[in-house]
Enzyme design. Structure first.
Site, PDB file in Angstrom:
ATOM      1  N   ARG A  90      -4.081  20.053  12.663  1.00  0.00           N
ATOM      2  CA  ARG A  90      -4.820  18.979  12.154  1.00  0.00           C
ATOM      3  C   ARG A  90      -4.670  18.832  10.588  1.00  0.00           C
ATOM      4  NH1 ARG A  90      -8.546  21.100  16.091  1.00  0.00           N
ATOM      5  NH2 ARG A  90      -8.292  19.970  17.959  1.00  0.00           N
ATOM      6  N   HIS A 141      10.842  -6.757   4.104  1.00  0.00           N
ATOM      7  CA  HIS A 141      11.138  -6.043   5.338  1.00  0.00           C
ATOM      8  C   HIS A 141      10.754  -6.736   6.792  1.00  0.00           C
ATOM      9  CE1 HIS A 141      10.703  -2.906   2.239  1.00  0.00           C
ATOM     10  NE2 HIS A 141      10.796  -1.978   3.019  1.00  0.00           N
ATOM     11  N   GLU A 194      15.195  -1.075  -2.851  1.00  0.00           N
ATOM     12  CA  GLU A 194      13.926  -0.741  -3.196  1.00  0.00           C
ATOM     13  C   GLU A 194      13.349  -0.852  -4.443  1.00  0.00           C
ATOM     14  OE1 GLU A 194      11.722  -0.591  -0.454  1.00  0.00           O
ATOM     15  OE2 GLU A 194      12.676   0.206   1.255  1.00  0.00           O
ATOM     16  N   ASN A 215       6.305  -4.790   1.475  1.00  0.00           N
ATOM     17  CA  ASN A 215       6.993  -4.834   2.522  1.00  0.00           C
ATOM     18  C   ASN A 215       7.843  -6.235   2.233  1.00  0.00           C
ATOM     19  OD1 ASN A 215       6.093  -2.845   4.098  1.00  0.00           O
ATOM     20  ND2 ASN A 215       4.239  -4.034   4.891  1.00  0.00           N
ATOM     21  N   LYS A 217       2.629   7.558   3.644  1.00  0.00           N
ATOM     22  CA  LYS A 217       3.253   6.960   5.026  1.00  0.00           C
ATOM     23  C   LYS A 217       4.165   7.870   5.514  1.00  0.00           C
ATOM     24  CE  LYS A 217       2.804   1.842   4.777  1.00  0.00           C
ATOM     25  NZ  LYS A 217       3.479   0.726   4.709  1.00  0.00           N
ATOM     26  N   ARG A 245      -1.234  -3.937  -0.310  1.00  0.00           N
ATOM     27  CA  ARG A 245      -0.110  -2.587   0.030  1.00  0.00           C
ATOM     28  C   ARG A 245       0.888  -3.424   0.854  1.00  0.00           C
ATOM     29  NH1 ARG A 245       0.064   3.769   1.348  1.00  0.00           N
ATOM     30  NH2 ARG A 245       2.435   3.721   1.685  1.00  0.00           N
ATOM     31  N   HIS A 304      13.777  -5.213   9.186  1.00  0.00           N
ATOM     32  CA  HIS A 304      13.232  -4.538  10.340  1.00  0.00           C
ATOM     33  C   HIS A 304      13.939  -5.295  11.605  1.00  0.00           C
ATOM     34  CE1 HIS A 304       9.586  -2.302   8.475  1.00  0.00           C
ATOM     35  NE2 HIS A 304      10.797  -1.593   8.321  1.00  0.00           N
ATOM     36  N   HIS A 347      18.759   1.103   5.683  1.00  0.00           N
ATOM     37  CA  HIS A 347      17.479   0.256   5.403  1.00  0.00           C
ATOM     38  C   HIS A 347      17.490  -0.550   3.918  1.00  0.00           C
ATOM     39  CE1 HIS A 347      13.279  -0.499   5.276  1.00  0.00           C
ATOM     40  NE2 HIS A 347      13.044   0.449   4.204  1.00  0.00           N
ATOM     41  N   GLU A 353      -2.956   0.172   3.691  1.00  0.00           N
ATOM     42  CA  GLU A 353      -2.705  -1.249   3.996  1.00  0.00           C
ATOM     43  C   GLU A 353      -3.618  -2.306   4.621  1.00  0.00           C
ATOM     44  OE1 GLU A 353       1.709  -1.238   4.572  1.00  0.00           O
ATOM     45  OE2 GLU A 353       1.483  -2.834   5.850  1.00  0.00           O
ATOM     46  N   LYS A 378       4.171   1.481  -7.354  1.00  0.00           N
ATOM     47  CA  LYS A 378       4.038   1.791  -5.876  1.00  0.00           C
ATOM     48  C   LYS A 378       2.556   2.453  -6.315  1.00  0.00           C
ATOM     49  CE  LYS A 378       4.798   3.478  -1.622  1.00  0.00           C
ATOM     50  NZ  LYS A 378       5.759   3.535  -0.697  1.00  0.00           N
TER      51      LYS A 378
HETATM   52  N1  GLY Z   1       7.106   1.522   2.130  1.00  0.00           N
HETATM   53  C1  GLY Z   1       6.184   0.796   2.071  1.00  0.00           C
HETATM   54  C2  GLY Z   1       4.909   1.368   1.753  1.00  0.00           C
HETATM   55  O1  GLY Z   1       5.038   2.418   1.582  1.00  0.00           O
HETATM   56  O2  GLY Z   1       3.763   0.772   2.033  1.00  0.00           O
END
Ligand code: GLY
Length: 371
Positions: free
Chosen positions: A123, A249, A187, A246, A145, A242, A253, A267, A238, A228
């Site tokens: 956990r 993105h 990025e 993206n 993430k 946040r 994607h 990517h 998010e 960031k």
């Molecule tokens: N890669 C996008 C984020 O970390 O929110």
């Protein structure tokens, strides 16, 4: 060169991102204060392992830290149920306990996979990110993430699990191929495009020197991580801002899915193409002038990254099929596509008010340019 430190302030989940040359060699010292007992488990991949694992293990040994390691295949395919199970079971076999530390040593794939394994085993155990790609240093290692891909799409299974420490060794980036470095650059430039026009201007001046110039490279990583961190502090899970991260993105994607997450499109290359398309879409929707997308494309071209759908080798699906692939994105809310658009360089915002027809026309024209 000095080590730069960016603190990610998230209350009890706060941590530092340390950025600089030689951090792998010093990893033992850096990690030691976090250990309750002198034991860590390292997971890496078979690209990074042969180049840098021994240096990391030596550094732990010098501090008397016992380190075991597991090497997984490099590549997006490793971010899967199969390798999640393998890595988690291996960590359990190593008797890694809640107060121990797991070390994710590699690019975004290893960071996401091992971060997720750390989140679910017992956990939740603590983990350290030692990102070795530009993309992982400026994006995926920071912000918590974690996750894997499934047949339904990218990153659809995962959790937020913040690392305890991030060590971004900027000298390791010198061992990247030019292609991987440039993919990570997608990025980096994203940060200037979404929220800092001065940084974008600096990248226009200095971007082509980042690969060779340590000082400039560290500055680019530092500014990216600062941005960031600021965004993640405002919106860890998010719910709002946040999503700005993206930028590019939603297109990316869909293109990654269309190319089977293969070597045809990395990517970060998809992010660069996606950013160019997002600015073109913004212009078509009357949000910014024609000069803005032209300037974005000119910079990406000057850097030598992929910019256009024409830069993706092999067949691509129709514009309609690409829009349908976007519909499977995580960013779909109540069936509406969410885009990050911009009113200018450094002025991005999130919206779900984009007519799918405009996106289809944009893509169909971009596909037409493939000849
Ligand atoms: N890669 C996008 C984020 O970390 O929110």
């Amino acid at each position: 060169m000095a080590i730069d430190v960016v603190s990610v302030a998230l209350g009890a989940r706060s941590y530092d991102v340390r950025i600089g040359a030689g951090l792998i060699e010093r990893a033992g010292e850096e990690v030691a204060p976090f250990l309750h007992r002198k034991k860590v488990a390292v997971v890496t991949d078979d690209t990074v392992g042969p180049l840098h694992l021994q240096c990391l293990l030596d550094s732990f040994a010098q501090q008397g830290i016992a380190a075991t390691s597991l090497t997984l295949p490099a590549g997006e395919g490793t971010k899967s149920w199969q390798y999640l199970a393998q890595a988690t079971e291996w960590l359990l076999e190593q008797k890694i306990e809640r107060r121990d530390l797991v070390v994710a040593f590699g690019g975004g794939v290893i960071g996401d996979l091992i971060g997720f394994a750390s989140a679910i085993m017992r956990r939740g155990v603590r983990f350290v990110q030692i990102p070795t790609s530009l993309l992982a240093q400026v994006d995926s290692s920071v912000g918590g993430k974690t996750g894997i891909n499934t047949a339904q799409g990218k990153n659809l299974v995962g959790s937020f699990h913040q690392p305890s420490l991030v060590l971004a060794d900027t000298s390791v980036l010198e061992s990247l191929t030019q292609r991987d470095f440039l993919a990570g650059y997608g990025e980096v430039v994203k940060y200037g495009l979404l929220g800092d026009s001065t940084f974008f201007e600096w990248l226009e001046e200095n971007g082509t020197e980042l690969y060779a110039d340590r000082e400039k490279r560290q500055k680019a990583v530092l500014r990216s991580v600062q941005m960031k961190a600021e965004i993640v502090e405002r919106d860890e899970t998010e719910e709002g801002d946040r999503a700005l991260l993206n930028l590019g993105h939603t297109f990316c994607h869909a293109l990654e899915k269309a190319t089977g997450y293969s070597d045809r499109l990395l990517h970060g290359e998809g992010v660069a193409i996606g950013c160019a398309l997002a600015f073109e879409l913004s212009q078509r929707l009357g949000l910014c002038s024609q000069e803005v997308p032209s300037r974005v494309r000119a910079h990406l071209r000057a850097m030598g990254t992929k910019v256009d759908l024409a830069d993706i080798p092999g067949e691509l699906p129709s514009a309609e099929a690409l829009v349908a692939l976007m519909g499977q994105d995580k960013k779909v809310v109540d069936g509406k596509l969410r885009f990050i658009l911009a009113r200018g360089i450094g002025a991005a915002f999130v919206t779900d008010q984009v007519p799918p027809e405009t996106v289809k026309t944009l893509l169909s024209e971009a596909l037409g340019r493939r000849g």
